[in-house]
Scaffold this motif. Structure first.
Motif, PDB file in Angstrom:
ATOM      1  N   UNK A  50      51.944  23.793 -24.537  1.00  0.00           N
ATOM      2  CA  UNK A  50      50.980  23.095 -23.518  1.00  0.00           C
ATOM      3  C   UNK A  50      50.975  24.198 -22.515  1.00  0.00           C
ATOM      4  N   UNK A  51      49.601  25.053 -22.087  1.00  0.00           N
ATOM      5  CA  UNK A  51      49.608  26.024 -21.240  1.00  0.00           C
ATOM      6  C   UNK A  51      48.800  25.629 -19.806  1.00  0.00           C
ATOM      7  N   UNK A  52      49.086  25.522 -18.868  1.00  0.00           N
ATOM      8  CA  UNK A  52      48.028  25.333 -17.762  1.00  0.00           C
ATOM      9  C   UNK A  52      47.868  26.652 -16.875  1.00  0.00           C
ATOM     10  N   UNK A  53      46.467  27.043 -16.913  1.00  0.00           N
ATOM     11  CA  UNK A  53      46.196  28.255 -16.270  1.00  0.00           C
ATOM     12  C   UNK A  53      45.405  27.824 -15.186  1.00  0.00           C
ATOM     13  N   UNK A  54      45.537  29.018 -13.985  1.00  0.00           N
ATOM     14  CA  UNK A  54      44.593  28.964 -12.764  1.00  0.00           C
ATOM     15  C   UNK A  54      44.305  30.192 -12.400  1.00  0.00           C
TER      16      UNK A  54
ATOM     17  N   UNK B  17      53.823  27.508 -18.828  1.00  0.00           N
ATOM     18  CA  UNK B  17      53.868  27.223 -20.205  1.00  0.00           C
ATOM     19  C   UNK B  17      55.389  26.149 -20.458  1.00  0.00           C
ATOM     20  N   UNK B  18      54.793  25.059 -21.290  1.00  0.00           N
ATOM     21  CA  UNK B  18      55.891  24.369 -21.463  1.00  0.00           C
ATOM     22  C   UNK B  18      55.845  24.043 -23.055  1.00  0.00           C
TER      23      UNK B  18
ATOM     24  N   UNK C 120      56.920  29.941 -15.364  1.00  0.00           N
ATOM     25  CA  UNK C 120      55.643  30.265 -14.642  1.00  0.00           C
ATOM     26  C   UNK C 120      55.425  31.759 -14.814  1.00  0.00           C
ATOM     27  N   UNK C 121      54.223  32.277 -15.228  1.00  0.00           N
ATOM     28  CA  UNK C 121      53.993  33.707 -15.555  1.00  0.00           C
ATOM     29  C   UNK C 121      52.650  34.131 -14.664  1.00  0.00           C
TER      30      UNK C 121
ATOM     31  N   UNK D  75      61.976  30.197 -22.768  1.00  0.00           N
ATOM     32  CA  UNK D  75      60.678  29.354 -22.887  1.00  0.00           C
ATOM     33  C   UNK D  75      60.016  29.908 -24.286  1.00  0.00           C
ATOM     34  N   UNK D  76      59.540  31.284 -24.049  1.00  0.00           N
ATOM     35  CA  UNK D  76      58.771  32.051 -24.967  1.00  0.00           C
ATOM     36  C   UNK D  76      59.392  32.474 -26.162  1.00  0.00           C
ATOM     37  N   UNK D  77      60.823  32.491 -25.988  1.00  0.00           N
ATOM     38  CA  UNK D  77      61.611  32.960 -27.169  1.00  0.00           C
ATOM     39  C   UNK D  77      61.430  34.320 -27.178  1.00  0.00           C
TER      40      UNK D  77
END
Length: 331
Positions: free
Chosen positions: A104-108, A124-125, A30-31, A50-52
């Motif tokens: 797969x990125x969910x943005x809100x 971010x997954x 979560x960012x 997750x983002x290495x």
């Protein structure tokens, strides 16, 4: 980082700590990004993994964490989420340390509140391994499908070998007789004609003496190909044995059968069989009978066609003879 989500992002305090821990345990980072500066202002504990990322994410921009092309794509996705004004899901392929990762990125979008400007909350997954497994599964399924097709083809070939002669590729007598019974029943019910053609290869003994025993098989192969090429799928060409053949022509009368078989006779007389550097010509004798005009039963139909074929051979071969039509006196 504080344990509470509300600590590092007060406007989203409604997201409880349990949810944050769950996302962290399942590898969903979560960012929070400030849209004015473009810098990340918060990141969950698993985000670097997750983002290495080899550096701290908080305080960095997309351009500092990713290459220029990827940074532009991420910025465009942020802008699309803002334009939609609601949650937005997208996919990104990002090169990380020489390896392509898929996310797969969910943005809100989060509106400005108090002293904080507008932000983007993103989850971010990393689905790289899942996609690899999906590709492997699809490849395995495709391989299984090909194997099933090959097995089905093998079964068809095995079944075909049970009803077809290995040399000519034509049906065996048993299959022909079964088709003949069905055609006779259909003809009786629907009051329609069908024809039987008796065929023999002229001078097979002379061919054997002149060109050798194996040459006869090559001639039989050639005639089998010509018979299949000059009949329809609904017809049943058959090798009775040796130089004798027969053809069931479904749903056709004597005149049509004569026309088709005359074409086949000419094709045989013009065909040359290549064998051991030699050219072998061959011809056939034919007799055509039809049901019910030249015979009233299946047994008599076969005898009628054989008599007509014998008449063709008596004329020197390379001939087609029609069976005599029965005339039933009026009562």
């Amino acid at each position: 980082m504080a344990d509470s989500l509300a600590t590092w992002m007060p406007p989203l305090a409604s997201l409880d700590d349990a949810l944050l821990r769950y996302l962290d345990q399942t590898g969903v980072a979560v960012l929070v990004k400030d849209l004015t500066s473009g810098r990340f202002t918060a990141a969950s504990p698993c985000a670097p993994r997750v983002l290495v990322a080899s550096q701290d994410i908080v305080g960095q921009t997309d351009a500092e964490l990713f290459d220029a092309v990827q940074a532009v794509a991420l910025r465009a996705a942020d802008q699309q989420a803002v334009a939609l004004g609601t949650a937005y899901a997208g996919e990104h392929r990002i090169e990380r340390h020489g390896e392509r990762r898929e996310y797969v990125v969910w943005r809100h979008p989060v509106p400005a509140s108090g002293e904080q400007g507008p932000r983007i909350l993103s989850c971010w997954q990393d689905v790289t391994e899942q996609r690899k497994r999906d590709v492997l599964v699809q490849a395995t399924l495709a391989q299984l499908e090909e194997q099933q097709k090959a097995n089905a083809e093998l079964r068809r070939e095995m079944q075909d070998n049970q009803v077809r002669d290995s040399v000519s590729g034509l049906y065996h007598r048993a299959h022909f007789e079964e088709q003949l019974r069905r055609e006779a029943d259909l003809s009786s019910r629907e009051q329609r004609e069908f024809a039987i053609v008796s065929v023999s290869i002229d001078g097979m003994d002379q061919i054997r003496e002149t060109y050798g025993a194996d040459s006869c098989e090559r001639v039989v192969e050639a005639l089998g190909r010509l018979l299949k090429a000059n009949t329809r799928a609904m017809d049943s060409p058959c090798r009775l044995g040796g130089d004798r053949f027969t053809v069931l022509l479904s749903g056709v009368g004597l005149a049509t059968a004569h026309s088709r078989m005359e074409h086949l006779r000419k094709a045989c007389s013009q065909h040359i069989v290549a064998f051991n550097g030699q050219q072998i010509p061959f011809t056939v004798s034919m007799g055509v009978a039809s049901f019910p005009h030249t015979a009233g039963s299946v047994e008599e139909l076969m005898r009628s066609a054989d008599r007509a074929m014998a008449a063709s051979r008596a004329k020197g071969g390379n001939h087609l003879t029609l069976a005599s039509i029965q005339f039933v006196p009026a009562t």
